[in-house]
Design an enzyme around this catalytic site. Structure first.
Site, PDB file in Angstrom:
ATOM      1  N   ASN A   9       0.871  -1.173   0.000  1.00 13.89           N
ATOM      2  CA  ASN A   9       0.000   0.000   0.000  1.00 13.89           C
ATOM      3  C   ASN A   9       0.909   1.224   0.000  1.00 13.89           C
ATOM      4  O   ASN A   9       1.526   1.533   1.013  1.00 13.89           O
ATOM      5  CB  ASN A   9      -0.888  -0.021   1.262  1.00 13.89           C
ATOM      6  CG  ASN A   9      -1.658   1.271   1.437  1.00 13.89           C
ATOM      7  OD1 ASN A   9      -1.822   2.043   0.485  1.00 13.89           O
ATOM      8  ND2 ASN A   9      -2.133   1.509   2.654  1.00 13.89           N
ATOM      9  N   LYS A  11       0.124   4.234  -0.137  1.00  6.73           N
ATOM     10  CA  LYS A  11      -0.490   5.410   0.493  1.00  6.73           C
ATOM     11  C   LYS A  11      -0.311   6.629  -0.427  1.00  6.73           C
ATOM     12  O   LYS A  11      -0.358   6.493  -1.640  1.00  6.73           O
ATOM     13  CB  LYS A  11       0.091   5.665   1.884  1.00  6.73           C
ATOM     14  CG  LYS A  11       0.117   4.415   2.754  1.00  6.73           C
ATOM     15  CD  LYS A  11       0.438   4.743   4.178  1.00  6.73           C
ATOM     16  CE  LYS A  11       0.715   3.480   4.956  1.00  6.73           C
ATOM     17  NZ  LYS A  11       0.089   3.482   6.255  1.00  6.73           N
ATOM     18  N   HIS A  94      -9.525   0.828   4.472  1.00 11.05           N
ATOM     19  CA  HIS A  94      -8.276   1.019   5.226  1.00 11.05           C
ATOM     20  C   HIS A  94      -8.563   1.954   6.409  1.00 11.05           C
ATOM     21  O   HIS A  94      -9.356   2.884   6.295  1.00 11.05           O
ATOM     22  CB  HIS A  94      -7.210   1.611   4.305  1.00 11.05           C
ATOM     23  CG  HIS A  94      -5.848   1.597   4.918  1.00 11.05           C
ATOM     24  ND1 HIS A  94      -5.451   2.517   5.851  1.00 11.05           N
ATOM     25  CD2 HIS A  94      -4.802   0.749   4.755  1.00 11.05           C
ATOM     26  CE1 HIS A  94      -4.210   2.241   6.235  1.00 11.05           C
ATOM     27  NE2 HIS A  94      -3.792   1.169   5.582  1.00 11.05           N
ATOM     28  N   GLU A  96      -6.982   4.337   7.585  1.00 13.77           N
ATOM     29  CA  GLU A  96      -6.742   5.769   7.314  1.00 13.77           C
ATOM     30  C   GLU A  96      -7.931   6.373   6.576  1.00 13.77           C
ATOM     31  O   GLU A  96      -8.258   7.545   6.764  1.00 13.77           O
ATOM     32  CB  GLU A  96      -5.423   5.941   6.532  1.00 13.77           C
ATOM     33  CG  GLU A  96      -4.228   5.702   7.441  1.00 13.77           C
ATOM     34  CD  GLU A  96      -2.959   5.224   6.757  1.00 13.77           C
ATOM     35  OE1 GLU A  96      -2.848   5.329   5.522  1.00 13.77           O
ATOM     36  OE2 GLU A  96      -2.070   4.719   7.479  1.00 13.77           O
ATOM     37  N   GLU A 166      -5.610  -5.398  10.310  1.00 14.63           N
ATOM     38  CA  GLU A 166      -4.644  -4.330  10.547  1.00 14.63           C
ATOM     39  C   GLU A 166      -4.985  -3.597  11.848  1.00 14.63           C
ATOM     40  O   GLU A 166      -5.820  -2.675  11.849  1.00 14.63           O
ATOM     41  CB  GLU A 166      -4.679  -3.331   9.387  1.00 14.63           C
ATOM     42  CG  GLU A 166      -4.247  -3.922   8.068  1.00 14.63           C
ATOM     43  CD  GLU A 166      -3.590  -2.870   7.190  1.00 14.63           C
ATOM     44  OE1 GLU A 166      -2.469  -3.129   6.736  1.00 14.63           O
ATOM     45  OE2 GLU A 166      -4.173  -1.794   6.976  1.00 14.63           O
ATOM     46  N   GLY A 172       2.265   1.812  10.794  1.00 12.78           N
ATOM     47  CA  GLY A 172       3.235   2.905  10.692  1.00 12.78           C
ATOM     48  C   GLY A 172       3.906   3.279  11.997  1.00 12.78           C
ATOM     49  O   GLY A 172       4.553   4.323  12.093  1.00 12.78           O
ATOM     50  N   SER A 213       3.251  -2.548  10.409  1.00 11.89           N
ATOM     51  CA  SER A 213       4.694  -2.551  10.671  1.00 11.89           C
ATOM     52  C   SER A 213       5.365  -3.870  10.277  1.00 11.89           C
ATOM     53  O   SER A 213       6.290  -4.331  10.955  1.00 11.89           O
ATOM     54  CB  SER A 213       4.984  -2.198  12.140  1.00 11.89           C
ATOM     55  OG  SER A 213       4.531  -0.889  12.425  1.00 11.89           O
TER      56      SER A 213
HETATM   57  C1  PEP Z   1      -0.790  -0.068   5.846  1.00 11.72           C
HETATM   58  O1  PEP Z   1      -0.691   1.059   5.373  1.00 11.72           O
HETATM   59  O2  PEP Z   1      -1.743  -0.785   5.559  1.00 11.72           O
HETATM   60  C2  PEP Z   1       0.253  -0.540   6.748  1.00 11.72           C
HETATM   61  C3  PEP Z   1       0.147  -1.722   7.283  1.00 11.72           C
HETATM   62  O3  PEP Z   1       1.309   0.319   6.977  1.00 11.72           O
HETATM   63  P1  PEP Z   1       2.719  -0.056   7.671  1.00 11.72           P
HETATM   64  O4  PEP Z   1       3.205  -1.330   7.028  1.00 11.72           O
HETATM   65  O5  PEP Z   1       3.585   1.116   7.377  1.00 11.72           O
HETATM   66  O6  PEP Z   1       2.456  -0.250   9.122  1.00 11.72           O
END
Ligand code: PEP
Length: 250
Positions: A9, A11, A94, A96, A166, A172, A213
């Site tokens: 992803n 972003k 997601h 976000e 998630e 992040g 992460s």
């Molecule tokens: C994500 O954006 O779905 C995500 C898991 O980000 P990260 O791997 O940076 O934690």
């Protein structure tokens, strides 16, 4: 047998030039790996260039959102027909999108129906906040997200669904969820509602990813878990380190 699945992803990162540079660098190494489905979910502006680069590749292309209508006065959105011009995957729900753009369980359901009715593969995200986690609400929250997201989605469309667990607090932050814990949450809060809604035979074929992460250094620990079939990767998908994650899944 569920084929491992790793999605990046991106972003709101990468200009077209940066996107092409990264693809040029990592594509050959990813192509060497077999037994894993790999996808890049890129910003709208990169769709055309990335799709062109990957047109003869086994690496898939997708978006990070998709609207529930095929066209209309929906400023800033993208329709499933538009996604399909470039790729076949879309992330839906997601955290976000949920926290910054007012996405609800109900709108996730509408987007999911549209994606599947237009033959896209949907990567549906669910997960709890830190507060919900600390107050013992994880199972309740995710089960509700699952039940609403999958309202009116027929069994026959589940083959085009991938679910990503998630935990919001792990995205992040570098605070990755313990792999055993992630597996347990997936088992009780994602696979269990799937079994209740669709029966064991269908539910056991659905791929469920962990996201939050994931890095080259910890990916394998997740992929060794029986209920985790891959990863949704944010930060580490913007770098050549992504190859290590795909390798661990392969
Ligand atoms: C994500 O954006 O779905 C995500 C898991 O980000 P990260 O791997 O940076 O934690």
């Amino acid at each position: 047998m569920r084929k491992p699945f790793v999605a990046g992803n991106w972003k709101m990162y990468k200009t077209v030039r940066e996107a092409v540079e990264l693809i040029d660098e990592i594509q050959p190494k990813i192509e060497e790996l077999s037994g894993v489905e790999t996808v890049f979910c890129v910003p709208f502006t990169c769709l055309s260039a990335v799709a062109e680069k990957l047109k003869n590749s086994k690496i898939g292309v997708g978006t990070q959102n998709v609207h529930w209508e095929t066209q209309g006065a929906f400023t800033g959105e993208i329709s499933p027909l538009m996604v399909k011009e470039f790729g076949k995957y879309a992330i839906i729900g997601h955290s976000e999108r949920r926290s910054f753009f007012g996405e609800t369980d109900e709108s996730v359901n509408m987007r999911l129906q549209a994606a599947l009715n237009n033959d896209l593969v949907a990567i549906v995200c669910v997960g709890e906040s830190l507060d919900q986690n600390e107050n013992g609400k994880t199972e309740e929250v995710i089960t509700r997200q699952m039940k609403i997201a999958f309202t009116n989605i027929p069994k026959s469309q589940l083959k085009n669904v991938v679910i990503a667990y998630e935990p919001i607090w792990a995205i992040g932050t570098g605070l990755a969820c313990d792999p055993l814990k992630a597996n347990e949450i997936i088992k009780y809060s994602i696979r269990k509602p799937l079994i209740e809604m669709y029966g064991e035979d269908v539910a056991k074929e659905v791929r469920v990813l962990y996201g939050g992460s994931v890095k080259g250094s910890n990916a394998k620990e997740y992929f060794l878990q029986p209920d985790i079939d891959g990863a949704l990767v944010g930060g580490a998908s913007l770098k050549p380190e992504f190859i290590e994650i795909v390798r661990a899944a392969a």
